[in-house]
Write a protein that holds these residues in place. Structure first.
Motif, PDB file in Angstrom:
ATOM      1  N   VAL A 168       0.813  -1.231   0.000  1.00  0.00           N
ATOM      2  CA  VAL A 168       0.000   0.000   0.000  1.00  0.00           C
ATOM      3  C   VAL A 168       0.847   1.283   0.000  1.00  0.00           C
ATOM      4  CG1 VAL A 168      -1.554   1.313   1.541  1.00  0.00           C
ATOM      5  CG2 VAL A 168      -2.119  -1.037   0.860  1.00  0.00           C
ATOM      6  N   PRO A 169       1.918   1.386   0.813  1.00  0.00           N
ATOM      7  CA  PRO A 169       2.681   2.644   0.824  1.00  0.00           C
ATOM      8  C   PRO A 169       3.285   3.010  -0.526  1.00  0.00           C
ATOM      9  CG  PRO A 169       3.292   1.268   2.690  1.00  0.00           C
ATOM     10  CD  PRO A 169       2.437   0.422   1.799  1.00  0.00           C
ATOM     11  N   TYR A 170       3.486   2.018  -1.402  1.00  0.00           N
ATOM     12  CA  TYR A 170       4.150   2.267  -2.692  1.00  0.00           C
ATOM     13  C   TYR A 170       3.165   2.667  -3.789  1.00  0.00           C
ATOM     14  CZ  TYR A 170       8.014  -0.100  -0.418  1.00  0.00           C
ATOM     15  OH  TYR A 170       9.008  -0.441   0.461  1.00  0.00           O
ATOM     16  N   LEU A 171       1.878   2.653  -3.491  1.00  0.00           N
ATOM     17  CA  LEU A 171       0.873   2.905  -4.522  1.00  0.00           C
ATOM     18  C   LEU A 171       0.249   4.276  -4.354  1.00  0.00           C
ATOM     19  CD1 LEU A 171      -0.958  -0.559  -4.476  1.00  0.00           C
ATOM     20  CD2 LEU A 171       0.948   0.173  -5.948  1.00  0.00           C
ATOM     21  N   THR A 172      -0.391   4.749  -5.434  1.00  0.00           N
ATOM     22  CA  THR A 172      -1.143   5.998  -5.340  1.00  0.00           C
ATOM     23  C   THR A 172      -2.456   5.703  -4.603  1.00  0.00           C
ATOM     24  OG1 THR A 172      -2.192   5.500  -7.441  1.00  0.00           O
ATOM     25  CG2 THR A 172      -0.226   6.901  -7.507  1.00  0.00           C
ATOM     26  N   GLU A 173      -3.043   6.744  -4.008  1.00  0.00           N
ATOM     27  CA  GLU A 173      -4.323   6.554  -3.302  1.00  0.00           C
ATOM     28  C   GLU A 173      -5.370   5.985  -4.242  1.00  0.00           C
ATOM     29  OE1 GLU A 173      -6.500   8.310  -0.379  1.00  0.00           O
ATOM     30  OE2 GLU A 173      -4.977   9.762   0.183  1.00  0.00           O
ATOM     31  N   GLN A 174      -5.337   6.449  -5.489  1.00  0.00           N
ATOM     32  CA  GLN A 174      -6.354   5.985  -6.440  1.00  0.00           C
ATOM     33  C   GLN A 174      -6.260   4.468  -6.650  1.00  0.00           C
ATOM     34  OE1 GLN A 174      -6.304   7.903 -10.261  1.00  0.00           O
ATOM     35  NE2 GLN A 174      -7.991   6.631 -10.978  1.00  0.00           N
ATOM     36  N   ALA A 175      -5.027   3.973  -6.828  1.00  0.00           N
ATOM     37  CA  ALA A 175      -4.850   2.529  -7.032  1.00  0.00           C
ATOM     38  C   ALA A 175      -5.269   1.760  -5.777  1.00  0.00           C
ATOM     39  CB  ALA A 175      -3.397   2.226  -7.391  1.00  0.00           C
ATOM     40  N   ILE A 176      -4.987   2.329  -4.615  1.00  0.00           N
ATOM     41  CA  ILE A 176      -5.338   1.651  -3.357  1.00  0.00           C
ATOM     42  C   ILE A 176      -6.857   1.529  -3.225  1.00  0.00           C
ATOM     43  CG2 ILE A 176      -5.279   1.832  -0.823  1.00  0.00           C
ATOM     44  CD1 ILE A 176      -2.560   3.398  -1.256  1.00  0.00           C
ATOM     45  N   TRP A 177      -7.569   2.650  -3.472  1.00  0.00           N
ATOM     46  CA  TRP A 177      -9.024   2.614  -3.265  1.00  0.00           C
ATOM     47  C   TRP A 177      -9.739   1.821  -4.351  1.00  0.00           C
ATOM     48  CZ3 TRP A 177     -10.553   2.888   1.336  1.00  0.00           C
ATOM     49  CH2 TRP A 177      -9.885   3.691   2.255  1.00  0.00           C
ATOM     50  N   THR A 178      -9.158   1.779  -5.545  1.00  0.00           N
ATOM     51  CA  THR A 178      -9.750   0.930  -6.593  1.00  0.00           C
ATOM     52  C   THR A 178      -9.697  -0.526  -6.144  1.00  0.00           C
ATOM     53  OG1 THR A 178      -9.037   2.485  -8.279  1.00  0.00           O
ATOM     54  CG2 THR A 178      -9.560   0.275  -9.031  1.00  0.00           C
ATOM     55  N   THR A 179      -8.552  -0.920  -5.606  1.00  0.00           N
ATOM     56  CA  THR A 179      -8.393  -2.317  -5.160  1.00  0.00           C
ATOM     57  C   THR A 179      -9.270  -2.609  -3.946  1.00  0.00           C
ATOM     58  OG1 THR A 179      -6.180  -2.419  -6.077  1.00  0.00           O
ATOM     59  CG2 THR A 179      -6.679  -3.974  -4.322  1.00  0.00           C
ATOM     60  N   LEU A 180      -9.275  -1.696  -2.964  1.00  0.00           N
ATOM     61  CA  LEU A 180     -10.107  -1.935  -1.770  1.00  0.00           C
ATOM     62  C   LEU A 180     -11.594  -1.947  -2.140  1.00  0.00           C
ATOM     63  CD1 LEU A 180      -8.171   0.149   0.910  1.00  0.00           C
ATOM     64  CD2 LEU A 180      -8.433  -2.349   0.841  1.00  0.00           C
ATOM     65  N   GLY A 181     -11.964  -1.115  -3.116  1.00  0.00           N
ATOM     66  CA  GLY A 181     -13.365  -1.088  -3.559  1.00  0.00           C
ATOM     67  C   GLY A 181     -13.760  -2.429  -4.165  1.00  0.00           C
ATOM     68  N   PHE A 182     -12.864  -3.013  -4.937  1.00  0.00           N
ATOM     69  CA  PHE A 182     -13.153  -4.321  -5.523  1.00  0.00           C
ATOM     70  C   PHE A 182     -13.269  -5.388  -4.419  1.00  0.00           C
ATOM     71  CE2 PHE A 182     -11.126  -8.384  -6.807  1.00  0.00           C
ATOM     72  CZ  PHE A 182     -12.196  -8.895  -7.535  1.00  0.00           C
ATOM     73  N   ILE A 183     -12.324  -5.370  -3.483  1.00  0.00           N
ATOM     74  CA  ILE A 183     -12.366  -6.379  -2.405  1.00  0.00           C
ATOM     75  C   ILE A 183     -13.684  -6.239  -1.639  1.00  0.00           C
ATOM     76  CG2 ILE A 183     -11.275  -7.147  -0.244  1.00  0.00           C
ATOM     77  CD1 ILE A 183      -8.566  -6.259  -1.445  1.00  0.00           C
ATOM     78  N   ALA A 184     -14.064  -4.980  -1.369  1.00  0.00           N
ATOM     79  CA  ALA A 184     -15.301  -4.739  -0.613  1.00  0.00           C
ATOM     80  C   ALA A 184     -16.537  -5.201  -1.369  1.00  0.00           C
ATOM     81  CB  ALA A 184     -15.419  -3.249  -0.282  1.00  0.00           C
ATOM     82  N   SER A 185     -16.436  -5.306  -2.685  1.00  0.00           N
ATOM     83  CA  SER A 185     -17.614  -5.703  -3.470  1.00  0.00           C
ATOM     84  C   SER A 185     -17.845  -7.216  -3.433  1.00  0.00           C
ATOM     85  CB  SER A 185     -17.442  -5.265  -4.936  1.00  0.00           C
ATOM     86  OG  SER A 185     -16.492  -6.105  -5.585  1.00  0.00           O
ATOM     87  N   LEU A 186     -16.881  -7.949  -2.870  1.00  0.00           N
ATOM     88  CA  LEU A 186     -16.985  -9.418  -2.871  1.00  0.00           C
ATOM     89  C   LEU A 186     -17.728  -9.900  -1.629  1.00  0.00           C
ATOM     90  CD1 LEU A 186     -13.288 -10.119  -3.891  1.00  0.00           C
ATOM     91  CD2 LEU A 186     -15.316 -10.302  -5.375  1.00  0.00           C
ATOM     92  N   PRO A 187     -18.447 -11.005  -1.741  1.00  0.00           N
ATOM     93  CA  PRO A 187     -19.138 -11.531  -0.557  1.00  0.00           C
ATOM     94  C   PRO A 187     -18.119 -12.062   0.450  1.00  0.00           C
ATOM     95  CG  PRO A 187     -19.282 -13.089  -2.383  1.00  0.00           C
ATOM     96  CD  PRO A 187     -18.620 -11.862  -2.927  1.00  0.00           C
ATOM     97  N   GLY A 188     -18.350 -11.795   1.722  1.00  0.00           N
ATOM     98  CA  GLY A 188     -17.459 -12.324   2.767  1.00  0.00           C
ATOM     99  C   GLY A 188     -16.020 -11.862   2.613  1.00  0.00           C
ATOM    100  N   ALA A 189     -15.818 -10.638   2.110  1.00  0.00           N
ATOM    101  CA  ALA A 189     -14.451 -10.168   1.853  1.00  0.00           C
ATOM    102  C   ALA A 189     -13.696  -9.910   3.156  1.00  0.00           C
ATOM    103  CB  ALA A 189     -14.499  -8.889   1.031  1.00  0.00           C
ATOM    104  N   HIS A 190     -12.413 -10.178   3.099  1.00  0.00           N
ATOM    105  CA  HIS A 190     -11.556 -10.026   4.262  1.00  0.00           C
ATOM    106  C   HIS A 190     -10.193  -9.586   3.740  1.00  0.00           C
ATOM    107  CE1 HIS A 190     -11.701 -11.874   8.462  1.00  0.00           C
ATOM    108  NE2 HIS A 190     -10.718 -11.024   8.456  1.00  0.00           N
ATOM    109  N   VAL A 191      -9.588  -8.565   4.346  1.00  0.00           N
ATOM    110  CA  VAL A 191      -8.274  -8.105   3.868  1.00  0.00           C
ATOM    111  C   VAL A 191      -7.392  -7.704   5.044  1.00  0.00           C
ATOM    112  CG1 VAL A 191      -9.086  -5.701   3.485  1.00  0.00           C
ATOM    113  CG2 VAL A 191      -7.087  -6.527   2.251  1.00  0.00           C
TER     114      VAL A 191
END
Ligand SMILES: C[S@@+](CC[C@H](N)C(=O)[O-])C[C@H]1O[C@@H](n2cnc3c(N)ncnc32)[C@H](O)[C@@H]1O
Length: 277
Positions: A168-191
């Motif tokens: 996460v520290p090496y990425l732009t905020e946009q790339a981070i939130w795009t990825t977290l948004g995808f994870i959050a869209s999954l059923p039973g997501a855990h990160v």
């Protein structure tokens, strides 16, 4: 990362895990493959580390984050999760010593240059590729995770556990939130991922350690770009649908992993966070 080259910070993180096996005898995080995957002998790894005591803090943080993630992962899989995604895997060895065996499919997602180098390292160390592992190459700044995972056979309808350590520290905020948004869209997501308080919030030794670390990774061509203020981060994670958030900053890490206060003593710095829907 430098164009076309494997991540140099991935080698640095893997070296910390290997050194931890020697200097702390893997007390926080035991990994029998940490030394073999590096392809160096234990004595030279330990000699190099003992000559650089200032690296201890980062080494222990990496040991803690990996242990925390693997404990949480195992607990999830014991509750029935059957897909594990290791984002920005570097030389992480979980897939090659997974106690879950065939019970969980593991997807290693990483930059193609780092992945190609890892495969060479695995072959050189004689570490076989397990049947439950699939590689999914991606550049987080240019491609989307759903596409990379779909191509690898990931099932978005089934629960999954994601680890995202040291990325996460090496990425732009946009790339981070795009990825977290995808994870959050999954059923039973855990990160589980790690992040740092903003440097301006750090004082004293913590600030000095941060500055040294930032200069080091920048010299390796991999700059720290993104930091988070914990309350704001939690608010955004909740807005994405993560109802359960466990965030361990330095005091919590100390209390849990260093009850004798042998570990870092700062109030702010590196965090390890687990979020679940
Ligand atoms: C510090 S290493 C951490 C590796 C591993 N998770 C660990 O804890 O040892 C950073 C990882 O992020 C990956 N990474 C950095 N930027 C990336 C990007 N834009 N796309 C894909 N992977 C990236 C690198 O390839 C590398 O494996």
């Amino acid at each position: 990362m430098q164009t076309g080259q494997a991540s140099r910070t991935a080698l640095a993180a893997a070296t910390h895990r290997a050194v931890h096996q020697i200097l702390e005898e893997g007390r926080i995080f035991a990994d029998p493959l940490a030394i073999p995957i590096l392809g160096q002998d234990a004595e030279s790894i330990a000699r190099e580390a003992s000559e650089q005591p200032s690296r201890r803090r980062m080494r222990l943080f990496i040991a803690v984050r990996t242990r925390f993630a693997e404990d949480a992962l195992l607990a999830s899989c014991e509750r029935g999760v059957r897909q594990v995604v290791v984002l920005g895997a570097g030389l992480d060895t979980y897939a090659y010593r997974s106690p879950l065996g065939e019970r969980a499919r593991i997807f290693e997602v990483d930059h193609p240059a780092t992945q190609a180098w890892k495969r060479e390292r695995l072959a050189a160390a004689g570490i076989p590729l397990p049947a439950w592992l699939t590689f999914a190459p991606i550049d987080f700044e240019r491609e989307t995770l759903p596409q990379a995972l779909a191509a690898a056979g990931f099932d978005p309808a089934q629960p999954a556990f994601f680890t995202w350590l040291g990325v996460v520290p090496y990425l732009t905020e946009q790339a981070i939130w795009t990825t977290l948004g995808f994870i959050a869209s999954l059923p039973g997501a855990h990160v589980v991922f790690d992040y740092s308080d903003p440097p301006e919030a750090l004082t004293g030794e913590a600030r000095a350690v941060y500055e040294r670390g930032a200069a080091h990774v920048e010299a390796l061509g991999e700059k720290w770009l993104t930091h988070f203020d914990p309350p704001m981060l939690h608010e955004k994670l909740r807005a994405l649908g993560f109802g359960e958030i466990e965030d361990m900053g330095p005091p919590q890490i100390r209390a849990r992993f260093f009850p004798n206060h042998a570990g870092p003593n700062a109030e702010k710095g590196g965090h390890i966070l687990r979020a679940a829907k």
